[in-house]
Scaffold this motif. Structure first.
Motif, PDB file in Angstrom:
ATOM      1  N   ARG A 134      31.872  61.521  44.890  1.00  0.00           N
ATOM      2  CA  ARG A 134      32.852  62.235  44.939  1.00  0.00           C
ATOM      3  C   ARG A 134      33.983  61.878  45.847  1.00  0.00           C
ATOM      4  O   ARG A 134      35.122  62.139  45.437  1.00  0.00           O
ATOM      5  CB  ARG A 134      32.960  63.974  45.147  1.00  0.00           C
TER       6      ARG A 134
ATOM      7  N   ALA B   4      36.029  59.300  43.928  1.00  0.00           N
ATOM      8  CA  ALA B   4      36.524  59.614  42.696  1.00  0.00           C
ATOM      9  C   ALA B   4      37.387  60.696  42.890  1.00  0.00           C
ATOM     10  O   ALA B   4      38.267  60.790  41.833  1.00  0.00           O
ATOM     11  CB  ALA B   4      35.278  60.366  41.647  1.00  0.00           C
TER      12      ALA B   4
ATOM     13  N   PRO C 175      37.927  70.417  39.648  1.00  0.00           N
ATOM     14  CA  PRO C 175      39.107  69.796  39.635  1.00  0.00           C
ATOM     15  C   PRO C 175      40.403  70.379  40.158  1.00  0.00           C
ATOM     16  O   PRO C 175      41.547  69.994  40.056  1.00  0.00           O
ATOM     17  CB  PRO C 175      38.995  69.337  38.310  1.00  0.00           C
TER      18      PRO C 175
ATOM     19  N   SER D 296      41.442  64.927  36.920  1.00  0.00           N
ATOM     20  CA  SER D 296      41.087  66.118  36.143  1.00  0.00           C
ATOM     21  C   SER D 296      39.693  65.932  35.550  1.00  0.00           C
ATOM     22  O   SER D 296      38.867  66.625  35.200  1.00  0.00           O
ATOM     23  CB  SER D 296      42.025  66.169  35.033  1.00  0.00           C
ATOM     24  N   VAL D 297      39.386  64.493  35.531  1.00  0.00           N
ATOM     25  CA  VAL D 297      38.057  64.212  34.785  1.00  0.00           C
ATOM     26  C   VAL D 297      37.060  63.914  35.832  1.00  0.00           C
ATOM     27  O   VAL D 297      36.047  64.606  35.657  1.00  0.00           O
ATOM     28  CB  VAL D 297      38.213  62.763  34.040  1.00  0.00           C
ATOM     29  N   THR D 298      37.178  63.228  36.907  1.00  0.00           N
ATOM     30  CA  THR D 298      36.311  63.100  37.897  1.00  0.00           C
ATOM     31  C   THR D 298      35.860  64.260  38.691  1.00  0.00           C
ATOM     32  O   THR D 298      34.777  64.608  39.290  1.00  0.00           O
ATOM     33  CB  THR D 298      36.734  62.000  38.811  1.00  0.00           C
TER      34      THR D 298
ATOM     35  N   ARG E 264      35.596  67.103  37.547  1.00  0.00           N
ATOM     36  CA  ARG E 264      34.398  67.804  37.043  1.00  0.00           C
ATOM     37  C   ARG E 264      33.103  67.209  36.858  1.00  0.00           C
ATOM     38  O   ARG E 264      32.118  68.010  36.788  1.00  0.00           O
ATOM     39  CB  ARG E 264      34.987  68.178  35.280  1.00  0.00           C
ATOM     40  N   ARG E 265      33.333  65.783  36.590  1.00  0.00           N
ATOM     41  CA  ARG E 265      31.933  65.310  36.779  1.00  0.00           C
ATOM     42  C   ARG E 265      31.185  65.176  37.886  1.00  0.00           C
ATOM     43  O   ARG E 265      29.934  64.835  37.996  1.00  0.00           O
ATOM     44  CB  ARG E 265      32.313  63.765  36.199  1.00  0.00           C
ATOM     45  N   PHE E 266      31.710  64.841  39.232  1.00  0.00           N
ATOM     46  CA  PHE E 266      31.226  64.647  40.395  1.00  0.00           C
ATOM     47  C   PHE E 266      31.228  65.978  41.285  1.00  0.00           C
ATOM     48  O   PHE E 266      31.935  66.779  41.302  1.00  0.00           O
ATOM     49  CB  PHE E 266      32.012  63.418  41.073  1.00  0.00           C
TER      50      PHE E 266
END
Length: 418
Positions: free
Chosen positions: A238, A241, A303, A412-414, A416-418
């Protein structure tokens, strides 16, 4: 929050809460540290409106004037990368106590070196070094003194908010005072630095009353110097990212407002020195104010914080394009509001992320690494000045808005993912 670690079972270990319980009961122990961080930041940024003075004097080239910001940023980077691990190893006091004294020395050198490029560069470097020490040692100290163990009213985000707001207030008030003094009072290149020296020396004794929150002797025995330089928290994906993509926009946004845009406006206002100071106060004042609401905006991960910060950044750079296309004070004020929002949200979001992911014995080091990346944004004004021989300011600032849009898509993507 200061956590009880395995060191608590070592003979002779004293829990920091015991040492500070009487302090916390009588007053806010974190406040003197925050005030000293404020004065160091004051000294670091009071130089900004004086860039207009140095440009008007014509003794230094425009590129050199902007490169003095880079000398300051290099000093900050050295301070952050060196003292971050040291404050985790040896404690907060040994790093923070010399910072305001070093800032005073820097102010004296700059005040006396108004016409000497070499000494001016040395002064700016030392000023940055002091700020780096305050960010790592002071920021970690404030964070640990803002734990419920020391401050029962503190919340999980109190440390990040107090540290970032102390720095922001200093970065804002220092140049505002410097701009006014340089515009209307004698000795424009010296008076503001004298005020900073007096203020710093008044507040240093308060800092001496605050005990250490780390146990340096214990940590020195359990960790070698080489181990202190290792920061396992950097393995957290994170950090790369989410935190790193927003870091350069902290000072990239701030210095776009009060260095680049102020320089473009100096021929369109009656009092350019005071105007530059006022713009700095507005930009960082907005950044200071939004940090009051930043914990609610950013939450505790996800995010939302990075996304809102980058939306403000995009709006700020679009506004900057409008300013250079149509130099106008009202347009400038609107652009600076959004750039200030960008500064405040980016610095709070990044710092709160770092404080969540850092182990207690890595807090100073990881904080230093984060701040080091934020200061890459200080190269923006010098870079724009250098590239202006080939590209127009609207094109370059527009490119900044495009890059900020790309970063928005990434976080906005990372986020949520990390």
């Amino acid at each position: 929050m200061v956590e009880e670690s395995s060191e608590s079972h070592v003979p002779g270990y004293v829990r920091p809460g015991h040492a500070l319980r009487h302090v916390a009961g009588e007053r806010r122990a974190w406040l003197p540290v925050a005030l000293s961080m404020f004065t160091v930041a004051w000294g670091g940024n009071e130089f900004t409106p004086l860039l207009v003075l140095y440009r008007q004097a014509g003794e230094f080239s425009p590129v050199f004037v902007d490169l003095m910001l880079v000398a300051y940023a290099i000093g900050v980077a050295v301070g952050l990368l060196v003292t971050g691990p040291l404050t985790d190893r040896y404690g907060r006091r040994p790093i923070m106590l010399p910072a305001p004294v070093l800032a005073v020395l820097a102010s004296v050198i700059i005040a006396l070196a108004e016409h000497t490029a070499g000494w001016m560069t040395v002064g700016r470097f030392l000023s940055g070094l002091a700020v780096g020490m305050a960010m790592t040692g002071g920021g970690s100290w404030v964070k640990e003194l803002s734990a419920p163990l020391f401050d029962p009213k503190a919340g999980p985000s109190s440390g990040a908010k107090r540290a970032s707001m102390a720095l922001t207030a200093g970065f804002a008030v220092g140049p505002a005072v410097a701009g006014v003094l340089a515009q209307w009072l004698p000795w424009p290149g010296q008076l503001s630095f004298g005020v900073h020296v007096v203020l710093s020396l008044v507040l240093v004794p308060l800092l001496l009353t605050i005990p250490e929150t780390r146990q340096p002797a214990i940590h020195a025995k359990r960790r070698s110097v080489l181990d202190s330089l290792r920061v396992p928290s950097l393995r957290n994906p994170r950090f790369y990212a989410v935190v790193l993509p927003i870091a350069p926009w902290v000072f990239g946004s701030g210095f776009t407002a009060y260095a680049t845009l102020s320089a473009r406006m100096q021929d369109h206002v009656a009092h350019p020195l005071a105007f530059s100071g006022a713009i700095t106060l507005l930009t960082l004042g907005v950044g200071f104010a939004i940090q009051q609401a930043a914990p609610a905006i950013a939450g505790t991960g996800g995010p939302r914080g990075p996304v809102v910060a980058m939306v403000a950044t995009i709006a700020g750079f679009v506004g900057a394009v409008a300013v250079v296309l149509n130099p106008s004070v009202p347009v400038m004020l609107v652009a600076c509001v959004f750039l200030g929002l960008s500064y405040g949200l980016c610095v709070y979001t990044g710092l709160s992320e770092v404080q969540r992911m850092a182990a207690p014995n890595e807090l100073g080091a990881l904080t230093g690494i984060f701040y080091c990346f934020t200061y890459t944004g200080m190269a923006f004004p010098a870079l724009l000045t250098r590239l202006s021989d080939w590209f127009s300011y609207p094109l370059m600032l527009g490119f900044g808005a495009v890059v900020a849009t790309i970063v928005l898509g990434v976080v906005s993507v990372t986020g949520r993912r990390f």
